[in-house]
Design a protein around this motif. Structure first.
Motif, PDB file in Angstrom:
ATOM      1  N   GLU A 191       0.817  -1.211   0.000  1.00 51.34           N
ATOM      2  CA  GLU A 191       0.000   0.000   0.000  1.00 51.34           C
ATOM      3  C   GLU A 191       0.851   1.262   0.000  1.00 51.34           C
ATOM      4  OE1 GLU A 191      -2.715  -0.694   3.195  1.00 51.34           O
ATOM      5  OE2 GLU A 191      -4.094  -1.828   1.897  1.00 51.34           O
ATOM      6  N   GLN A 192       2.103   1.137   0.465  1.00 56.41           N
ATOM      7  CA  GLN A 192       3.018   2.278   0.389  1.00 56.41           C
ATOM      8  C   GLN A 192       3.848   2.235  -0.888  1.00 56.41           C
ATOM      9  OE1 GLN A 192       5.192   1.524   3.944  1.00 56.41           O
ATOM     10  NE2 GLN A 192       3.432   1.965   5.267  1.00 56.41           N
ATOM     11  N   TYR A 193       3.449   1.414  -1.842  1.00 59.57           N
ATOM     12  CA  TYR A 193       4.128   1.250  -3.135  1.00 59.57           C
ATOM     13  C   TYR A 193       5.566   0.763  -2.974  1.00 59.57           C
ATOM     14  CZ  TYR A 193       0.019   3.609  -4.721  1.00 59.57           C
ATOM     15  OH  TYR A 193      -1.287   3.923  -4.945  1.00 59.57           O
ATOM     16  N   ASP A 194       5.868   0.128  -1.816  1.00 57.25           N
ATOM     17  CA  ASP A 194       7.185  -0.491  -1.643  1.00 57.25           C
ATOM     18  C   ASP A 194       7.086  -1.920  -2.171  1.00 57.25           C
ATOM     19  OD1 ASP A 194       9.605  -1.493  -0.909  1.00 57.25           O
ATOM     20  OD2 ASP A 194       9.272  -1.314   1.262  1.00 57.25           O
ATOM     21  N   ILE A 195       6.970  -2.039  -3.495  1.00 62.40           N
ATOM     22  CA  ILE A 195       6.711  -3.351  -4.088  1.00 62.40           C
ATOM     23  C   ILE A 195       7.897  -4.286  -3.882  1.00 62.40           C
ATOM     24  CG2 ILE A 195       6.313  -4.548  -6.286  1.00 62.40           C
ATOM     25  CD1 ILE A 195       4.435  -2.362  -7.036  1.00 62.40           C
ATOM     26  N   VAL A 196       9.096  -3.728  -3.967  1.00 65.49           N
ATOM     27  CA  VAL A 196      10.288  -4.555  -3.791  1.00 65.49           C
ATOM     28  C   VAL A 196      10.347  -5.120  -2.366  1.00 65.49           C
ATOM     29  CG1 VAL A 196      12.780  -4.557  -3.857  1.00 65.49           C
ATOM     30  CG2 VAL A 196      11.516  -3.269  -5.554  1.00 65.49           C
ATOM     31  N   GLY A 197      10.038  -4.276  -1.395  1.00 65.37           N
ATOM     32  CA  GLY A 197      10.033  -4.737  -0.005  1.00 65.37           C
ATOM     33  C   GLY A 197       9.002  -5.825   0.211  1.00 65.37           C
ATOM     34  N   ALA A 198       7.800  -5.620  -0.360  1.00 70.10           N
ATOM     35  CA  ALA A 198       6.748  -6.631  -0.235  1.00 70.10           C
ATOM     36  C   ALA A 198       7.195  -7.936  -0.877  1.00 70.10           C
ATOM     37  CB  ALA A 198       5.460  -6.130  -0.893  1.00 70.10           C
ATOM     38  N   THR A 199       7.860  -7.820  -2.041  1.00 72.72           N
ATOM     39  CA  THR A 199       8.308  -9.017  -2.746  1.00 72.72           C
ATOM     40  C   THR A 199       9.329  -9.803  -1.932  1.00 72.72           C
ATOM     41  OG1 THR A 199       7.975  -7.839  -4.803  1.00 72.72           O
ATOM     42  CG2 THR A 199       9.280  -9.837  -4.916  1.00 72.72           C
ATOM     43  N   ALA A 200      10.280  -9.097  -1.331  1.00 69.96           N
ATOM     44  CA  ALA A 200      11.310  -9.782  -0.552  1.00 69.96           C
ATOM     45  C   ALA A 200      10.678 -10.579   0.590  1.00 69.96           C
ATOM     46  CB  ALA A 200      12.315  -8.771  -0.012  1.00 69.96           C
ATOM     47  N   LEU A 201       9.734  -9.941   1.306  1.00 71.84           N
ATOM     48  CA  LEU A 201       9.078 -10.663   2.401  1.00 71.84           C
ATOM     49  C   LEU A 201       8.260 -11.842   1.876  1.00 71.84           C
ATOM     50  CD1 LEU A 201       7.856  -7.871   4.819  1.00 71.84           C
ATOM     51  CD2 LEU A 201       9.666  -9.545   5.167  1.00 71.84           C
ATOM     52  N   ALA A 202       7.617 -11.631   0.716  1.00 73.37           N
ATOM     53  CA  ALA A 202       6.818 -12.713   0.141  1.00 73.37           C
ATOM     54  C   ALA A 202       7.694 -13.904  -0.232  1.00 73.37           C
ATOM     55  CB  ALA A 202       6.058 -12.215  -1.089  1.00 73.37           C
ATOM     56  N   VAL A 203       8.910 -13.626  -0.717  1.00 72.11           N
ATOM     57  CA  VAL A 203       9.821 -14.720  -1.051  1.00 72.11           C
ATOM     58  C   VAL A 203      10.177 -15.508   0.208  1.00 72.11           C
ATOM     59  CG1 VAL A 203      12.162 -15.263  -1.829  1.00 72.11           C
ATOM     60  CG2 VAL A 203      10.762 -13.678  -3.139  1.00 72.11           C
ATOM     61  N   VAL A 204      10.428 -14.796   1.303  1.00 68.59           N
ATOM     62  CA  VAL A 204      10.728 -15.477   2.567  1.00 68.59           C
ATOM     63  C   VAL A 204       9.570 -16.402   2.943  1.00 68.59           C
ATOM     64  CG1 VAL A 204      11.120 -15.149   5.036  1.00 68.59           C
ATOM     65  CG2 VAL A 204      12.235 -13.644   3.385  1.00 68.59           C
ATOM     66  N   MET A 205       8.333 -15.853   2.875  1.00 70.86           N
ATOM     67  CA  MET A 205       7.158 -16.661   3.212  1.00 70.86           C
ATOM     68  C   MET A 205       7.030 -17.867   2.276  1.00 70.86           C
ATOM     69  SD  MET A 205       5.352 -15.147   5.694  1.00 70.86           S
ATOM     70  CE  MET A 205       3.692 -15.727   5.489  1.00 70.86           C
ATOM     71  N   LEU A 206       7.276 -17.626   0.981  1.00 69.76           N
ATOM     72  CA  LEU A 206       7.104 -18.690  -0.010  1.00 69.76           C
ATOM     73  C   LEU A 206       8.085 -19.833   0.235  1.00 69.76           C
ATOM     74  CD1 LEU A 206       5.494 -19.378  -2.611  1.00 69.76           C
ATOM     75  CD2 LEU A 206       7.452 -18.519  -3.881  1.00 69.76           C
TER      76      LEU A 206
END
Lengths: 294, 277
Positions: B234-249
């Motif tokens: 929501e803060q348009y930090d797409i890269v940050g969201a992606t990094a965390l999503a990779v950890v979760m994945l």
């Protein structure tokens, strides 16, 4: 033969206590929330409840939820039948890896499931520039919601059908083909009738998830009222606006759907168990293990 | 019967692979692709940032507690449902699947309302000093709800399959009922219990909808990782969201493989039943 078997039963008071503890646990965690949804929904009286459901935004949310399920379910049914056919009827390398990959969406967090479509189709995504140049919207629009729903409901039908078709064996289909049936005739007249209950079971579970999905849909929807709001998202918006009655009225529709799901599921389970029992009775005791080995 | 006469292998497998690639693999590949924009050091900084680590602690801690609660009460519930009779048992059995059927947002607002200070349950807990809604305890309540069916449904068929003769033999040899349970039954159902626990844990880690309503969502205290991903997005930090999503994945995939390995072992052990100890 009817020797008494008191030795493997717990004393009465133990049985009573264990049952009571289990029922209290289930009562607090399952029954109470279910009752609370309807009590909260009707807290302001039936007219207020009906008003909340007649609201145009609630109507359009219900309609969108049904639409998304109507698109997603047939696609996942076609996939489920194709995957179960390939996996249960043929031997090939990498089969167990394929089964694991089919299960993958169950293991992925719904939020991650939504995020991946934003990365593909969002304004900064891989195809974002191309899509906006051609004026196609996927994210914050209905196609994105459908894609996210397809992802989260992906394994349901296939998972139900693979073990079922493996257990049934391929004799009936081989008989149909050797008697001259075409592939499609065999599919419609032999395969599908044999798996109809398992298929229905998978569809019931997939439908409950499709209509109730929140996390994945929430990430791709953009929450545009009257346009990209599904019913679960509508519940969230009303709840965050402190519209308790409206939120729980919408939630009660979803809770009713859950109850219908549980009833339908129980009936289908009962039918499947009966058919399995009939199947086993018709086979010789060791018949099931004698699949035609190559 | 050396040759398989059935038609449709190429069509079935081809369609399966195409659809799997389009709906699941390609989107997940986009996640990996996007995270490749980060250097290893940047990725590490995001994944081990203070707020991210705190959210991972909250997520894994509450999922672990919820899965343990469900292991204990799920074993009890499965036992009671298989072995005892009581009025309304079929109804209770069907109700166990409610968390699979009830949308998570509905569960979330309902549990938040029940456990809030003026709710049916919260009203009685708060005078005793227990705050549940809008605290980490609320997260455990929501996760316990959504992962409740896994242990019960994994254990039920296994308990049904236990041969009464084994228990009778133990009793004849002088074991008390508790000894029989501890030394004979528990080892037999332990693999299924661990499988159910892992399934519940893995579901609870990724959960979002039911938690956000009851958690209070305070960074460092009651913020789960999926919520932090949404917050970054929501803060348009797409890269940050992606990094965390990779950890979760990566974690989810490891758990999925663990469950598969457990189930494979269970299936093998089943054919060699009784060989243990």
């Amino acid at each position: 033969m009817s020797s008494p078997r008191p030795s493997i039963a717990e004393p009465r008071w133990v049985r009573f206590t264990l049952t009571a503890v289990a029922l209290v646990f289930l009562g607090f965690f399952l029954a109470l929330p279910l009752v609370a949804v309807f009590v909260e929904a009707l807290a302001a009286g039936i007219p207020a409840y009906l008003d909340a459901l007649a609201d145009p935004e609630a109507r359009s949310a219900i309609w969108l939820t049904v639409l998304v399920a109507l698109i997603a379910l047939p696609l996942n049914v076609a996939f489920g039948v194709a995957a179960a056919w390939a996996i249960a009827r043929f031997e090939f390398r990498g089969k167990s890896a394929l089964i694991t990959l089919i299960d993958l969406p169950f293991a992925v967090s719904p939020v991650v499931a939504g995020l991946v479509f934003v990365l593909l189709f969002g304004s900064q995504g891989l195809f974002g520039a191309w899509l906006s140049a051609h004026d196609i919207r996927i994210i914050f629009a209905v196609p994105g919601i459908v894609l996210a729903t397809l992802f989260v409901t992906f394994p349901f039908v296939a998972r139900e059908l693979i073990p079922l078709m493996q257990a049934q064996g391929r004799e009936e289909e081989e008989a149909a083909v050797s008697l001259g049936a075409s592939g499609w005739q065999m599919l419609w007249r032999v395969t599908l009738p044999n798996i109809k209950w398992g298929l229905l079971y998978g569809v019931i579970l997939a439908n409950a998830r499709a209509m109730g999905e929140f996390g994945a849909v929430s990430v791709v929807s953009g929450h545009i009222r009257g346009e990209t709001n599904t019913l679960p998202l509508h519940v969230e918006i009303l709840y965050n606006e402190y519209n308790q009655v409206g939120a729980f009225a919408a939630a009660s529709v979803l809770a009713l759907l859950a109850l219908v799901t549980l009833i339908a599921k129980t009936i289908v389970e009962w039918r499947m168990r009966r058919e399995t029992a009939m199947l086993e009775a018709s086979l010789s005791p060791e018949g099931g293990a004698a699949s035609p080995a190559a | 019967m050396a040759r398989n006469v059935l038609p449709g292998f190429r069509l079935g497998l081809g369609y399966t692979l195409l659809y799997l690639s389009l709906i699941v693999l390609l989107p997940l590949a986009a996640l990996v692709f996007k995270s490749a924009e980060l250097s290893a050091a940047q990725f590490w900084d995001i994944a081990t940032g203070e707020r991210a680590l705190a959210s991972l602690r909250v997520t894994f801690g509450s999922a672990l507690i919820a899965a343990l609660i469900n292991a204990a009460f799920g074993l009890l519930t499965a036992w009671v449902l298989v072995r005892y009779t009581f009025p309304g048992k079929r109804f209770v059995d069907a109700l166990v699947d409610l968390p699979f059927a009830l949308p998570t947002a509905v569960a979330g607002i309902t549990l938040a309302t029940l456990y809030a200070g003026n709710g049916w349950i919260g009203r009685h807990l708060e005078p005793l000093g227990f705050k549940v809604a809008f605290t980490p305890v609320g997260i455990v309540v929501a996760l316990t709800f959504i992962s409740l069916p896994f242990v019960v449904r994994t254990l039920q068929p296994v308990i049904e399959d236990i041969e009464p003769e084994i228990e009778e033999a133990a009793a004849v040899l002088g074991a008390s009922r508790w000894q029989t349970f501890r030394l004979v039954l528990l080892p037999a159902i332990l693999p299924a219990l661990i499988t159910g626990f892992t399934l519940a844990f893995s579901r609870a880690i990724g959960e979002y909808g039911s938690v956000i309503f009851i958690a209070g969502n305070m960074p460092f205290i009651s913020e789960i990782t999926p919520l932090l991903i949404v917050a970054k997005l929501e803060q348009y930090d797409i890269v940050g969201a992606t990094a965390l999503a990779v950890v979760m994945l990566v974690i989810s995939f490891a758990l999925l493989l663990a469950v598969n390995a457990l189930q494979w072992r269970m299936a093998n052990r089943h054919s060699a039943a009784g060989a243990r100890r």
